[in-house]
Design a protein around this motif. Structure first.
Motif, PDB file in Angstrom:
ATOM      1  N   MET A 143       2.891  -5.715  -7.049  1.00  0.00           N
ATOM      2  CA  MET A 143       2.049  -5.188  -5.956  1.00  0.00           C
ATOM      3  C   MET A 143       1.677  -6.308  -4.986  1.00  0.00           C
ATOM      4  SD  MET A 143      -0.507  -2.757  -8.155  1.00  0.00           S
ATOM      5  CE  MET A 143      -1.312  -1.986  -6.746  1.00  0.00           C
ATOM      6  N   LEU A 144       1.690  -7.535  -5.501  1.00  0.00           N
ATOM      7  CA  LEU A 144       1.444  -8.733  -4.683  1.00  0.00           C
ATOM      8  C   LEU A 144       2.525  -9.748  -5.055  1.00  0.00           C
ATOM      9  CD1 LEU A 144      -2.450  -9.024  -5.091  1.00  0.00           C
ATOM     10  CD2 LEU A 144      -1.222  -8.364  -3.011  1.00  0.00           C
ATOM     11  N   PRO A 145       2.891 -10.629  -4.120  1.00  0.00           N
ATOM     12  CA  PRO A 145       3.963 -11.597  -4.409  1.00  0.00           C
ATOM     13  C   PRO A 145       3.468 -12.773  -5.256  1.00  0.00           C
ATOM     14  CG  PRO A 145       3.116 -11.923  -2.197  1.00  0.00           C
ATOM     15  CD  PRO A 145       2.398 -10.715  -2.744  1.00  0.00           C
ATOM     16  N   GLY A 146       4.396 -13.390  -5.989  1.00  0.00           N
ATOM     17  CA  GLY A 146       4.074 -14.596  -6.740  1.00  0.00           C
ATOM     18  C   GLY A 146       3.878 -14.327  -8.221  1.00  0.00           C
TER      19      GLY A 146
ATOM     20  N   ILE B  32      -5.261 -13.206  -2.630  1.00  0.00           N
ATOM     21  CA  ILE B  32      -4.322 -12.788  -1.575  1.00  0.00           C
ATOM     22  C   ILE B  32      -4.329 -11.266  -1.450  1.00  0.00           C
ATOM     23  CG2 ILE B  32      -2.743 -14.756  -1.823  1.00  0.00           C
ATOM     24  CD1 ILE B  32      -0.906 -12.938  -3.492  1.00  0.00           C
ATOM     25  N   CYS B  33      -3.897 -10.793  -0.284  1.00  0.00           N
ATOM     26  CA  CYS B  33      -3.766  -9.338  -0.107  1.00  0.00           C
ATOM     27  C   CYS B  33      -2.321  -9.007   0.230  1.00  0.00           C
ATOM     28  CB  CYS B  33      -4.715  -8.824   0.977  1.00  0.00           C
ATOM     29  SG  CYS B  33      -4.336  -9.399   2.635  1.00  0.00           S
ATOM     30  N   ASN B  34      -1.991  -7.723   0.203  1.00  0.00           N
ATOM     31  CA  ASN B  34      -0.639  -7.318   0.596  1.00  0.00           C
ATOM     32  C   ASN B  34      -0.567  -7.247   2.126  1.00  0.00           C
ATOM     33  OD1 ASN B  34      -2.180  -5.047   1.032  1.00  0.00           O
ATOM     34  ND2 ASN B  34      -0.753  -3.616   0.083  1.00  0.00           N
ATOM     35  N   ARG B  35       0.622  -6.980   2.631  1.00  0.00           N
ATOM     36  CA  ARG B  35       0.813  -6.983   4.073  1.00  0.00           C
ATOM     37  C   ARG B  35      -0.016  -5.876   4.733  1.00  0.00           C
ATOM     38  NH1 ARG B  35       6.896  -8.037   6.120  1.00  0.00           N
ATOM     39  NH2 ARG B  35       6.745  -9.523   4.410  1.00  0.00           N
TER      40      ARG B  35
END
Lengths: 234, 81
Positions: free
Chosen positions: A103-106, A196-199
């Motif tokens: 759902m989020l990168p990394g 962090i958030c998504n786009r």
């Protein structure tokens, strides 16, 4: 102290979650928002505006943090809910689950210091664009506790460049003055990233625990700003 | 019945804090020649049902979906009939 609101929150409970009651207290007792617990076998999230994946050690953190929880029945519904624009907030273990679910990168790795770190830290607000930080100001420094053994955020160069280009880095570990230094980084996280958030900005993951500092009696009420931002978002 | 053995390691480009700590401990024990120590995971399992020809692809898929995190980890699979 309660604020009138129609926003409805759901807190997912996985086997091994342990921050759900604190989150309930912050949202319901402190903010006056209606809250339900959602068991991890549930697949219907209709009626919620915001779903929270709380802290803890889901499934004992076996294999990797969040790796097993990510396949819980509820997670299919959570991802669908997020795809439709629903607000999903992952705190600590919740953030780790979001990374495992894509759902989020990394990815999250063990703290460089090799210990679980449980203490108050300072966070610098990197963006106020989005539903989770709109009651804050850019550059504002918050005092919020962390408690994790695996908060060492990693993303490859391309993913990091993407995060920066799209203003998706929401919180960084900083000094009390708001400087981003290696000394202010409690876990070795890439570029001091703490959240962090998504786009699309409806999904946020962060390692610090706003629910543990939403009541002045606990030493800091800075966590309230997350809930105040969300309640403004409706 | 076949058996699979899966070894999962952090990618070479990823710093292994756990490995470095253990390496230092070995140095302290006098094993000064130890270098580049890296810690991974070992998983073994029995495989029943699927035809032998499909097993490599099946275990590979298991690794990509759950057993390893391809963002930070590499994996190596051995299958024994």
């Amino acid at each position: 102290m309660a604020t009138a609101t129609k926003m409805r929150f759901g807190i997912v409970i996985f086997p091994g979650s342990n921050c759900e009651t604190d989150t309930w207290h912050a949202l319901n007792d402190q903010m006056g928002a209606p809250v339900d617990y959602i068991w991890h076998g549930e697949t219907d999230l209709s009626g919620y505006d915001c779903v929270i994946l709380p802290g803890g050690f889901s499934y004992g953190d076996y294999l990797r943090t969040g790796a097993v929880a990510r396949f819980s029945p509820v997670m299919g519904a959570v991802m669908e809910f997020a795809d439709k624009g629903g607000l999903v907030l992952g705190i600590c273990n919740g953030f780790q689950i979001m990374l495992e679910a894509g759902m989020l990168p990394g990815a999250m790795m063990r703290n460089v210091c090799q210990t679980l770190v449980c203490k108050y830290v300072h966070l610098r607000v990197e963006t106020t664009d989005g539903p989770y930080t709109r009651a804050m100001s850019k550059g504002q420094v918050l005092r919020i506790p962390i408690a994790h053994g695996e908060g060492n955020y990693y993303a490859d160069e391309a993913a990091l460049a993407d995060l920066k280009r799209n203003d998706q880095i929401v919180f960084r570990f900083s000094t009390a003055e708001g400087e981003i230094t290696p000394e202010a980084n409690p876990n070795g996280s890439l570029e001091n990233i703490a959240g962090i958030c998504n786009r699309e900005r409806n999904v946020l993951g962060l390692m610090p625990h706003p629910e543990r500092c939403s009541d002045p009696i606990l030493g800091s009420a800075d966590g309230r700003l997350v809930w105040e931002s969300l309640l403004q978002a409706v | 019945m076949a058996k699979a053995r899966v070894t999962i390691t952090l990618k070479k480009t990823i710093m292994d804090a756990q490995g470095q700590t253990v390496e230092k401990a070995l140095h302290n024990l006098g094993y000064e020649g130890v270098g580049n120590l890296r810690i991974g995971k070992y998983i073994e399992m029995e495989l029943n049902g699927a035809p032998a020809t499909e097993l490599p692809a099946q275990v590979d898929e298991m690794c990509r979906r759950l057993l390893a995190n391809p963002i930070i980890e590499d994996f190596h699979v051995e299958i024994e009939e």
